[in-house]
Motif scaffolding. Structure first.
Motif, PDB file in Angstrom:
ATOM      1  N   GLU A  68      23.888  67.293  23.366  1.00 17.21           N
ATOM      2  CA  GLU A  68      24.800  67.719  24.415  1.00 17.21           C
ATOM      3  C   GLU A  68      26.153  67.135  24.254  1.00 17.21           C
ATOM      4  OE1 GLU A  68      22.507  66.975  27.705  1.00 17.21           O
ATOM      5  OE2 GLU A  68      21.194  68.759  27.548  1.00 17.21           O
ATOM      6  N   LEU A  69      27.286  67.827  24.480  1.00 22.99           N
ATOM      7  CA  LEU A  69      28.437  67.452  24.831  1.00 22.99           C
ATOM      8  C   LEU A  69      29.189  68.112  26.183  1.00 22.99           C
ATOM      9  CD1 LEU A  69      31.222  69.323  23.794  1.00 22.99           C
ATOM     10  CD2 LEU A  69      30.083  68.574  21.696  1.00 22.99           C
ATOM     11  N   THR A  70      30.156  67.270  26.927  1.00 18.41           N
ATOM     12  CA  THR A  70      30.863  67.486  27.768  1.00 18.41           C
ATOM     13  C   THR A  70      32.482  67.621  27.345  1.00 18.41           C
ATOM     14  OG1 THR A  70      29.551  66.691  29.583  1.00 18.41           O
ATOM     15  CG2 THR A  70      31.685  67.297  30.385  1.00 18.41           C
ATOM     16  N   THR A  71      33.086  68.929  27.433  1.00 20.28           N
ATOM     17  CA  THR A  71      34.229  69.046  26.924  1.00 20.28           C
ATOM     18  C   THR A  71      35.460  68.739  27.728  1.00 20.28           C
ATOM     19  OG1 THR A  71      34.446  71.126  27.858  1.00 20.28           O
ATOM     20  CG2 THR A  71      33.419  71.245  25.850  1.00 20.28           C
ATOM     21  N   ALA A  75      33.099  71.603  30.401  1.00 23.77           N
ATOM     22  CA  ALA A  75      32.036  72.425  30.017  1.00 23.77           C
ATOM     23  C   ALA A  75      30.933  71.846  29.429  1.00 23.77           C
ATOM     24  CB  ALA A  75      32.559  73.732  29.179  1.00 23.77           C
ATOM     25  N   HIS A  76      29.857  72.043  29.609  1.00 26.11           N
ATOM     26  CA  HIS A  76      28.562  71.499  28.992  1.00 26.11           C
ATOM     27  C   HIS A  76      27.978  72.331  27.786  1.00 26.11           C
ATOM     28  CE1 HIS A  76      23.963  71.394  28.609  1.00 26.11           C
ATOM     29  NE2 HIS A  76      24.329  70.152  28.477  1.00 26.11           N
ATOM     30  N   ILE A  77      28.022  71.753  26.691  1.00 26.28           N
ATOM     31  CA  ILE A  77      27.738  72.563  25.426  1.00 26.28           C
ATOM     32  C   ILE A  77      26.414  71.890  24.706  1.00 26.28           C
ATOM     33  CG2 ILE A  77      28.603  73.216  23.333  1.00 26.28           C
ATOM     34  CD1 ILE A  77      30.252  74.314  25.754  1.00 26.28           C
ATOM     35  N   SER A  78      25.504  72.947  24.418  1.00 30.30           N
ATOM     36  CA  SER A  78      24.265  72.437  23.878  1.00 30.30           C
ATOM     37  C   SER A  78      24.087  72.544  22.300  1.00 30.30           C
ATOM     38  CB  SER A  78      23.303  72.851  24.556  1.00 30.30           C
ATOM     39  OG  SER A  78      21.952  72.397  24.173  1.00 30.30           O
ATOM     40  N   ALA A  79      23.299  71.834  21.464  1.00 33.20           N
ATOM     41  CA  ALA A  79      23.318  72.259  20.275  1.00 33.20           C
ATOM     42  C   ALA A  79      21.760  71.736  19.524  1.00 33.20           C
ATOM     43  CB  ALA A  79      24.145  71.836  19.439  1.00 33.20           C
ATOM     44  N   LEU A  80      21.161  72.348  18.899  1.00 33.47           N
ATOM     45  CA  LEU A  80      19.864  71.852  18.294  1.00 33.47           C
ATOM     46  C   LEU A  80      20.405  71.001  16.913  1.00 33.47           C
ATOM     47  CD1 LEU A  80      17.722  74.990  18.513  1.00 33.47           C
ATOM     48  CD2 LEU A  80      17.489  73.044  19.944  1.00 33.47           C
ATOM     49  N   TRP A  81      19.450  69.707  16.601  1.00 31.82           N
ATOM     50  CA  TRP A  81      19.984  68.818  15.711  1.00 31.82           C
ATOM     51  C   TRP A  81      18.678  68.862  14.848  1.00 31.82           C
ATOM     52  CZ3 TRP A  81      23.516  66.739  12.662  1.00 31.82           C
ATOM     53  CH2 TRP A  81      23.176  65.653  11.877  1.00 31.82           C
ATOM     54  N   ILE A  82      18.662  69.199  13.620  1.00 26.53           N
ATOM     55  CA  ILE A  82      17.542  68.783  12.571  1.00 26.53           C
ATOM     56  C   ILE A  82      18.028  67.758  11.821  1.00 26.53           C
ATOM     57  CG2 ILE A  82      15.868  69.779  10.914  1.00 26.53           C
ATOM     58  CD1 ILE A  82      16.502  72.355  12.038  1.00 26.53           C
ATOM     59  N   PRO A  83      17.384  66.574  11.913  1.00 27.96           N
ATOM     60  CA  PRO A  83      17.725  65.454  10.867  1.00 27.96           C
ATOM     61  C   PRO A  83      17.215  65.575   9.548  1.00 27.96           C
ATOM     62  CG  PRO A  83      15.921  64.723  12.413  1.00 27.96           C
ATOM     63  CD  PRO A  83      16.402  66.086  12.979  1.00 27.96           C
ATOM     64  N   HIS A  84      17.651  64.973   8.570  1.00 25.01           N
ATOM     65  CA  HIS A  84      17.195  65.000   7.038  1.00 25.01           C
ATOM     66  C   HIS A  84      17.115  63.708   6.855  1.00 25.01           C
ATOM     67  CE1 HIS A  84      16.432  65.993   2.998  1.00 25.01           C
ATOM     68  NE2 HIS A  84      16.407  67.262   3.125  1.00 25.01           N
ATOM     69  N   PRO A  85      16.026  63.203   6.361  1.00 26.32           N
ATOM     70  CA  PRO A  85      15.948  61.805   5.957  1.00 26.32           C
ATOM     71  C   PRO A  85      16.745  61.389   4.783  1.00 26.32           C
ATOM     72  CG  PRO A  85      13.919  63.083   5.158  1.00 26.32           C
ATOM     73  CD  PRO A  85      14.555  63.835   6.042  1.00 26.32           C
ATOM     74  N   PRO A 121      24.491  74.923  17.125  1.00 28.91           N
ATOM     75  CA  PRO A 121      25.446  74.949  18.388  1.00 28.91           C
ATOM     76  C   PRO A 121      24.778  76.130  19.242  1.00 28.91           C
ATOM     77  CG  PRO A 121      27.116  74.382  16.762  1.00 28.91           C
ATOM     78  CD  PRO A 121      25.769  74.665  16.049  1.00 28.91           C
ATOM     79  N   ASP A 122      25.034  76.216  20.333  1.00 25.40           N
ATOM     80  CA  ASP A 122      24.886  77.418  21.227  1.00 25.40           C
ATOM     81  C   ASP A 122      26.413  77.398  21.697  1.00 25.40           C
ATOM     82  OD1 ASP A 122      22.374  77.907  21.228  1.00 25.40           O
ATOM     83  OD2 ASP A 122      21.876  77.299  23.159  1.00 25.40           O
ATOM     84  N   ASP A 123      27.209  78.263  21.203  1.00 22.99           N
ATOM     85  CA  ASP A 123      28.809  78.505  21.633  1.00 22.99           C
ATOM     86  C   ASP A 123      28.796  78.793  23.170  1.00 22.99           C
ATOM     87  OD1 ASP A 123      29.246  77.914  19.099  1.00 22.99           O
ATOM     88  OD2 ASP A 123      29.808  80.022  18.447  1.00 22.99           O
ATOM     89  N   ARG A 124      29.976  78.810  23.537  1.00 23.86           N
ATOM     90  CA  ARG A 124      30.370  79.115  25.066  1.00 23.86           C
ATOM     91  C   ARG A 124      29.798  80.518  25.251  1.00 23.86           C
ATOM     92  NH1 ARG A 124      35.130  75.759  27.358  1.00 23.86           N
ATOM     93  NH2 ARG A 124      35.340  73.997  25.707  1.00 23.86           N
ATOM     94  N   GLY A 125      29.423  80.778  26.470  1.00 26.45           N
ATOM     95  CA  GLY A 125      28.733  81.965  26.953  1.00 26.45           C
ATOM     96  C   GLY A 125      27.636  82.402  26.223  1.00 26.45           C
ATOM     97  N   HIS A 126      26.831  81.305  25.659  1.00 26.34           N
ATOM     98  CA  HIS A 126      25.654  81.635  24.912  1.00 26.34           C
ATOM     99  C   HIS A 126      24.718  80.766  25.262  1.00 26.34           C
ATOM    100  CE1 HIS A 126      28.704  83.737  22.458  1.00 26.34           C
ATOM    101  NE2 HIS A 126      27.816  84.567  22.031  1.00 26.34           N
ATOM    102  N   GLY A 127      23.187  80.951  25.068  1.00 25.07           N
ATOM    103  CA  GLY A 127      22.053  80.154  25.145  1.00 25.07           C
ATOM    104  C   GLY A 127      22.276  79.088  26.185  1.00 25.07           C
ATOM    105  N   ASP A 128      22.306  77.843  26.008  1.00 28.33           N
ATOM    106  CA  ASP A 128      22.251  76.794  27.048  1.00 28.33           C
ATOM    107  C   ASP A 128      23.619  76.223  27.163  1.00 28.33           C
ATOM    108  OD1 ASP A 128      19.449  76.865  27.282  1.00 28.33           O
ATOM    109  OD2 ASP A 128      18.760  75.512  25.587  1.00 28.33           O
ATOM    110  N   SER A 129      24.574  76.849  26.754  1.00 27.56           N
ATOM    111  CA  SER A 129      25.926  76.234  26.882  1.00 27.56           C
ATOM    112  C   SER A 129      26.592  77.103  28.058  1.00 27.56           C
ATOM    113  CB  SER A 129      26.783  76.333  25.491  1.00 27.56           C
ATOM    114  OG  SER A 129      26.367  75.526  24.599  1.00 27.56           O
ATOM    115  N   ASP A 130      27.403  76.385  28.487  1.00 23.72           N
ATOM    116  CA  ASP A 130      28.218  76.891  29.997  1.00 23.72           C
ATOM    117  C   ASP A 130      29.136  77.806  29.262  1.00 23.72           C
ATOM    118  OD1 ASP A 130      26.887  75.184  31.585  1.00 23.72           O
ATOM    119  OD2 ASP A 130      28.861  74.037  31.824  1.00 23.72           O
ATOM    120  N   GLY A 131      29.459  78.624  30.195  1.00 21.08           N
ATOM    121  CA  GLY A 131      30.749  79.679  29.966  1.00 21.08           C
ATOM    122  C   GLY A 131      30.178  80.984  30.665  1.00 21.08           C
ATOM    123  N   ASP A 132      31.105  81.476  31.241  1.00 25.73           N
ATOM    124  CA  ASP A 132      30.831  82.972  31.787  1.00 25.73           C
ATOM    125  C   ASP A 132      31.418  84.181  30.955  1.00 25.73           C
ATOM    126  OD1 ASP A 132      29.625  82.152  34.261  1.00 25.73           O
ATOM    127  OD2 ASP A 132      31.705  81.881  35.209  1.00 25.73           O
TER     128      ASP A 132
END
Length: 310
Positions: A68-71, A75-85, A121-132
């Motif tokens: 998660e990050l706050t711009t 705005a609150h922005i969310s993303a999924l992270w898949i780590p690779h060893p 990432p979920d871009d603004r206005g999509h998914g778990d991220s902010d934005g109308d």
């Protein structure tokens, strides 16, 4: 006052009010966020089983994390992270219009198999991220710069980053590529079925879908966007951004794409000044290039990016 003079005064006002209402309707239709993922077209439904197998692969991973990050504009922005060893390579995967990060699971799986950590990432206005409203990559490009810094912090200064996206995501990563502050850790960009500019794309679609001319609806919708999000359509210019790009760029597009026409890929490809390649996939409609032959798609992407990563 004579009746003719009254009509001469009132009629333009009525026409303007009616056009403004139509522009508002267009803007709401195209830009207003929806809190669900639209169904794929009937044509694309044939790939549903394979698509959901990739979604299941992502969701079942025990190491799947949420970033998660706050711009700066709060705005609150969310993303999924898949780590690779044991990998210093990472890819940011940009999703398409009214999609979310999870809708890019097939590409996430592909890049993981190529040895990349994956951020979705979920871009603004999509998914778990902010934005109308949907910003079509313009505000998202700055968020992606923040995501890049998060990856560098996570993996170290010697990390190597790929930017990848389809459709609106392809436009987004291309806009990022044109930013003067893009960190040196970004090594290459892959843009699949991106548009040339927001104005071009909207003008094309209202002709195709609604049989309407560009003027006056697109300029009026641009004015609405300026009032809502702070910028006119003309600044969302992917082709112009790519004239500032010096990094390797791989442009992919379907030859049968009638949603984002193929000439847009050719124009974007021509604009970029660094090492580049263009792959027009025969018979592919919009965002279908991967699904026609996933193995070949992975090989073509791998062949292009491998020389630029350790």
């Amino acid at each position: 006052m004579k009746t003719s003079r009254i009509l001469g005064t009132v009629t333009p006002l009525l026409l303007t009010a009616g056009t403004l209402a139509a522009a508002e309707k267009l803007y709401t239709y195209a830009f207003k966020r929806i809190n669900y993922i639209p169904d794929a077209s009937d044509y694309m439904q044939k790939y549903a089983s394979l698509y959901y197998s990739h979604v299941d692969w992502v969701q079942a991973r025990p190491d799947l994390d949420v970033w998660e990050l706050t711009t700066p504009d709060n705005a609150h922005i969310s993303a999924l992270w898949i780590p690779h060893p044991h990998s210093k390579k990472a890819v940011i995967v940009g999703h398409g219009y009214k999609g979310t990060g999870i809708t890019m699971s097939n590409y996430a799986h592909m890049f993981y198999n190529l040895g990349f950590n994956v951020l979705m990432p979920d871009d603004r206005g999509h998914g778990d991220s902010d934005g109308d409203y949907i910003s079509f990559g313009w505000l998202d490009r700055l968020d992606y710069l923040d995501w890049i810094q998060h990856i560098i912090t996570k993996l170290g200064d010697d990390s190597e980053i790929l930017l990848f996206g389809t459709s609106m995501g392809g436009a987004t990563v291309s806009l990022v590529a044109g930013e003067p502050t893009l960190p040196r850790q970004v090594k290459a960009i892959v843009a699949d079925c991106s548009y040339t500019s927001l104005d071009d794309e909207l003008s094309y679609l209202i002709r195709k879908l609604f049989h309407l001319p560009r003027n006056p609806l697109v300029p009026m919708a641009s004015f609405i966007n300026y009032r809502r999000l702070g910028y006119p359509f003309k600044v969302v210019d992917v082709t112009k951004a790519l004239t500032h790009n010096r990094r390797p760029l791989f442009v992919i597009h379907g030859s049968a794409d009638d949603y984002v026409p193929t000439w847009m890929a050719q124009k974007n490809y021509a604009a970029s000044t660094g090492p580049k390649d263009l792959w027009i996939v025969p018979g592919a409609i919009h965002a279908e290039s991967y699904w026609i032959d996933p193995g070949r798609y992975q090989q073509r992407v791998s062949d292009f990016i491998t020389p630029y990563f350790k």
